[in-house]
Write an enzyme that holds these catalytic residues in place. Structure first.
Site, PDB file in Angstrom:
ATOM      1  N   GLY A  17      29.162 -39.918  84.177  1.00  0.00           N
ATOM      2  CA  GLY A  17      28.628 -38.591  83.495  1.00  0.00           C
ATOM      3  C   GLY A  17      27.544 -38.059  84.404  1.00  0.00           C
ATOM      4  N   ASP A  63      19.429 -52.199  78.564  1.00  0.00           N
ATOM      5  CA  ASP A  63      19.794 -51.626  77.308  1.00  0.00           C
ATOM      6  C   ASP A  63      18.710 -50.898  76.909  1.00  0.00           C
ATOM      7  OD1 ASP A  63      20.147 -50.754  74.459  1.00  0.00           O
ATOM      8  OD2 ASP A  63      21.143 -52.875  73.958  1.00  0.00           O
ATOM      9  N   TYR A 160      22.917 -36.889  65.539  1.00  0.00           N
ATOM     10  CA  TYR A 160      22.793 -36.496  66.819  1.00  0.00           C
ATOM     11  C   TYR A 160      22.073 -35.351  67.045  1.00  0.00           C
ATOM     12  CZ  TYR A 160      24.389 -35.452  71.695  1.00  0.00           C
ATOM     13  OH  TYR A 160      24.362 -35.276  73.136  1.00  0.00           O
ATOM     14  N   ILE A 195      29.640 -30.523  78.703  1.00  0.00           N
ATOM     15  CA  ILE A 195      29.715 -31.092  79.945  1.00  0.00           C
ATOM     16  C   ILE A 195      31.145 -31.869  80.220  1.00  0.00           C
ATOM     17  CG2 ILE A 195      28.679 -32.074  82.071  1.00  0.00           C
ATOM     18  CD1 ILE A 195      27.036 -29.488  80.647  1.00  0.00           C
TER      19      ILE A 195
HETATM   20  P1  NAP Z   1      28.717 -40.678  78.984  1.00  0.00           P
HETATM   21  O1  NAP Z   1      29.705 -40.175  79.817  1.00  0.00           O
HETATM   22  O2  NAP Z   1      29.184 -41.494  77.909  1.00  0.00           O
HETATM   23  O3  NAP Z   1      27.624 -41.648  79.943  1.00  0.00           O
HETATM   24  C1  NAP Z   1      26.470 -42.188  79.222  1.00  0.00           C
HETATM   25  C2  NAP Z   1      26.291 -43.693  79.809  1.00  0.00           C
HETATM   26  O4  NAP Z   1      25.187 -44.091  79.073  1.00  0.00           O
HETATM   27  C3  NAP Z   1      27.197 -44.570  79.558  1.00  0.00           C
HETATM   28  O5  NAP Z   1      27.667 -45.113  80.800  1.00  0.00           O
HETATM   29  C4  NAP Z   1      26.971 -45.501  78.488  1.00  0.00           C
HETATM   30  O6  NAP Z   1      27.540 -46.693  78.682  1.00  0.00           O
HETATM   31  C5  NAP Z   1      25.562 -45.576  78.657  1.00  0.00           C
HETATM   32  N1  NAP Z   1      24.809 -45.884  77.643  1.00  0.00           N
HETATM   33  C6  NAP Z   1      25.127 -45.919  76.176  1.00  0.00           C
HETATM   34  N2  NAP Z   1      24.229 -46.444  75.605  1.00  0.00           N
HETATM   35  C7  NAP Z   1      23.431 -47.034  76.158  1.00  0.00           C
HETATM   36  C8  NAP Z   1      22.419 -47.652  75.932  1.00  0.00           C
HETATM   37  N3  NAP Z   1      21.971 -48.372  74.620  1.00  0.00           N
HETATM   38  N4  NAP Z   1      21.549 -48.569  77.049  1.00  0.00           N
HETATM   39  C9  NAP Z   1      21.958 -48.143  78.400  1.00  0.00           C
HETATM   40  N5  NAP Z   1      23.209 -47.346  78.689  1.00  0.00           N
HETATM   41  C10 NAP Z   1      23.763 -46.854  77.743  1.00  0.00           C
HETATM   42  O7  NAP Z   1      27.593 -39.617  78.427  1.00  0.00           O
HETATM   43  P2  NAP Z   1      27.203 -38.222  79.353  1.00  0.00           P
HETATM   44  O8  NAP Z   1      28.144 -37.096  78.948  1.00  0.00           O
HETATM   45  O9  NAP Z   1      27.007 -38.162  80.743  1.00  0.00           O
HETATM   46  O10 NAP Z   1      25.735 -37.749  78.697  1.00  0.00           O
HETATM   47  C11 NAP Z   1      24.681 -38.136  79.194  1.00  0.00           C
HETATM   48  C12 NAP Z   1      23.382 -37.615  78.357  1.00  0.00           C
HETATM   49  O11 NAP Z   1      23.585 -36.369  78.291  1.00  0.00           O
HETATM   50  C13 NAP Z   1      23.316 -38.269  76.882  1.00  0.00           C
HETATM   51  O12 NAP Z   1      22.092 -38.386  76.331  1.00  0.00           O
HETATM   52  C14 NAP Z   1      24.081 -37.138  76.089  1.00  0.00           C
HETATM   53  O13 NAP Z   1      23.691 -36.938  74.627  1.00  0.00           O
HETATM   54  C15 NAP Z   1      23.541 -35.869  76.701  1.00  0.00           C
HETATM   55  N6  NAP Z   1      24.445 -34.479  76.574  1.00  0.00           N
HETATM   56  C16 NAP Z   1      25.757 -34.668  77.064  1.00  0.00           C
HETATM   57  C17 NAP Z   1      26.157 -33.553  76.844  1.00  0.00           C
HETATM   58  C18 NAP Z   1      27.929 -33.373  77.271  1.00  0.00           C
HETATM   59  O14 NAP Z   1      28.331 -32.415  77.009  1.00  0.00           O
HETATM   60  N7  NAP Z   1      28.501 -34.467  78.095  1.00  0.00           N
HETATM   61  C19 NAP Z   1      25.894 -32.426  76.193  1.00  0.00           C
HETATM   62  C20 NAP Z   1      24.576 -32.391  75.953  1.00  0.00           C
HETATM   63  C21 NAP Z   1      23.558 -33.616  76.160  1.00  0.00           C
HETATM   64  P3  NAP Z   1      28.943 -46.963  77.941  1.00  0.00           P
HETATM   65  O15 NAP Z   1      29.673 -46.185  78.177  1.00  0.00           O
HETATM   66  O16 NAP Z   1      28.903 -48.501  78.201  1.00  0.00           O
HETATM   67  O17 NAP Z   1      28.592 -47.178  76.497  1.00  0.00           O
END
Ligand code: NAP
Length: 266
Positions: A17, A63, A160, A195
Site C-alpha cells: 500500500g 514490529d 482508529y 486509498i
Molecule cells: P496496508 O495496505 O494494510 O499496509 C500496511 C502495512 O503495515 C502492512 O504491510 C502491514 O503488515 C504493516 N503493519 C501492520 N501492523 C504492523 C506492525 N505492528 N509493525 C509493522 N508493520 C505493520 O495499509 P495502507 O492502506 O497502505 O495504510 C498505511 C497507513 O495509512 C496506515 O497507517 C493507515 O491507517 C493509513 N491510512 C490509510 C488509508 C487508506 O485508505 N488506505 C486512509 C487513511 C490513512 P501486515 O499486512 O502483515 O499486517
C-alpha cells in the site's frame, strides 16, 4: 539530482500500500531506504525490486510497537548508511468496525498501540538519530501518516479515530519541540482519504453485513464520499510524502496535509 538525493530514510509498513509506494518514490528520487514491516516475504521482495530498478534499499523485520526494534532499526540506518534523515511512520491497522459499547478494551488498546504508540516511538527514536546526523548540516523530516479520520469522526471506528486524531496533535508537539530545540527536523502529518490499498480492499470485502451492504455497494458508497469521484491511489500519497521528505518543504512543519479528493471539504 533526485529530490531526496543522499538522504537516508526509514519507511514503516513498507511491504504494501502507501508504505510500498512511498519507499519506491523515495528510492527513485535518490534516498537510501530501510523498508520495515512485519511481512518479511513481501518486504524483502520490495527491497529487491527497488535494487533491481537502480535504487538503494534494504528490508528489516520490525514490529513498530516494540521499542527495542526501533533501536535496532535506527542503528541499522547508522551502521549501514551512516545516519538518518527521514522517518515515515506509516504502519497501521484498521480494525473491524464495532460500536463503542461492544468494543473489547483489549481491541481498543491494540489499535492505539499499533496506530499511535508506534508513531510516538518513531518520533522518539527518529528525533534522537536524525538530530545527530544533521547536527553539522542538512535537514531531516518525520512524516506521520494519520487519516481523514484523524480530522473528522466516524461511527464504529472509535479506536482508529482516537489514534489518528492523536497522531495529528503528537505531530504538532514533536514539530514544536524540534523547532524550539533548534534541531533541523521538520515533523508533519498526512491525512489521506480512502486509498485503494490492501487495507481498504479488506474493508470493502467485509462490506457492512449488518446493513445488508455488499462489497460492490461498499466501493460505490466510499467513492460517493470523495467529491473527486474516485478513491485515491497509493502513489498520490507517496507524492505528498516525497514533498514533505524533500527540502522543497523546508518551511513546512507542524502542518496537516490533507490528501482526500475533497472528502473533508463538505
Ligand atoms: P496496508 O495496505 O494494510 O499496509 C500496511 C502495512 O503495515 C502492512 O504491510 C502491514 O503488515 C504493516 N503493519 C501492520 N501492523 C504492523 C506492525 N505492528 N509493525 C509493522 N508493520 C505493520 O495499509 P495502507 O492502506 O497502505 O495504510 C498505511 C497507513 O495509512 C496506515 O497507517 C493507515 O491507517 C493509513 N491510512 C490509510 C488509508 C487508506 O485508505 N488506505 C486512509 C487513511 C490513512 P501486515 O499486512 O502483515 O499486517
Amino acid at each position: 539530482m533526485g529530490r531526496v538525493e543522499g538522504k537516508i530514510a526509514i519507511v514503516t509498513g513498507a511491504a504494501k500500500g502507501i508504505g510500498a509506494a512511498s519507499a519506491k518514490a523515495l528510492a527513485r528520487e535518490g534516498a537510501k531506504v530501510i523498508c520495515t514491516d512485519l511481512d518479511e516475504t513481501v518486504g524483502e521482495a520490495l527491497a529487491a525490486e527497488i535494487q533491481r530498478t537502480g535504487g538503494e534499499a534494504v528490508f528489516a523485520r520490525h514490529d513498530v510497537v516494540d521499542e527495542s526494534q526501533w533501536e535496532r532499526v535506527t542503528k541499522l540506518a547508522e551502521d549501514r548508511y551512516g545516519g538518518l534523515h527521514i522517518v515515515v511512520n506509516n504502519a497501521g491497522i484498521a480494525p473491524e468496525g464495532r460500536p463503542i459499547e461492544d468494543k473489547p478494551l483489549a481491541e481498543w488498546r491494540h489499535t492505539l498501540a499499533v496506530d499511535l504508540d508506534s508513531v510516538f516511538l518513531g518520533c522518539k527514536h527518529g528525533i534522537r538519530t536524525i538530530k545527530m546526523t544533521t547536527a553539522k548540516g542538512g535537514s531531516g523530516s518525520i512524516i506521520n501518516i494519520s487519516s481523514i479520520l484523524g480530522l473528522v469522526g466516524s461511527a464504529n471506528a472509535s479506536d482508529y479515530v482516537a489514534a489518528k486524531g492523536g497522531v495529528r496533535l503528537l505531530t504538532k508537539a514533536a514539530a514544536l519541540e524540534c523547532a524550539e530545540a533548534g534541531y533541523r527536523i521538520r515533523v508533519n502529518s498526512v491525512h489521506p482519504g480512502y486509498i485503494d490499498t490492501p487495507m481498504v480492499r479488506a474493508v470493502v470485502d467485509r462490506g457492512m453485513p449488518g446493513l445488508g451492504v455488499s462489497g460492490n455497494e461498499m466501493v460505490q458508497f466510499l467513492t460517493m464520499l470523495h467529491p473527486i469521484g474516485r478513491l485515491g491511489a497509493a502513489e498520490e500519497i507517496a507524492n505528498t510524502v516525497l514533498f514533505l521528505a524533500s527540502d522543497e518543504s523546508s518551511f513546512t512543519t507542524g502542518t496537516e496535509l490533507v490528501v482526500d479528493g475533497g472528502y473533508t471539504s463538505r
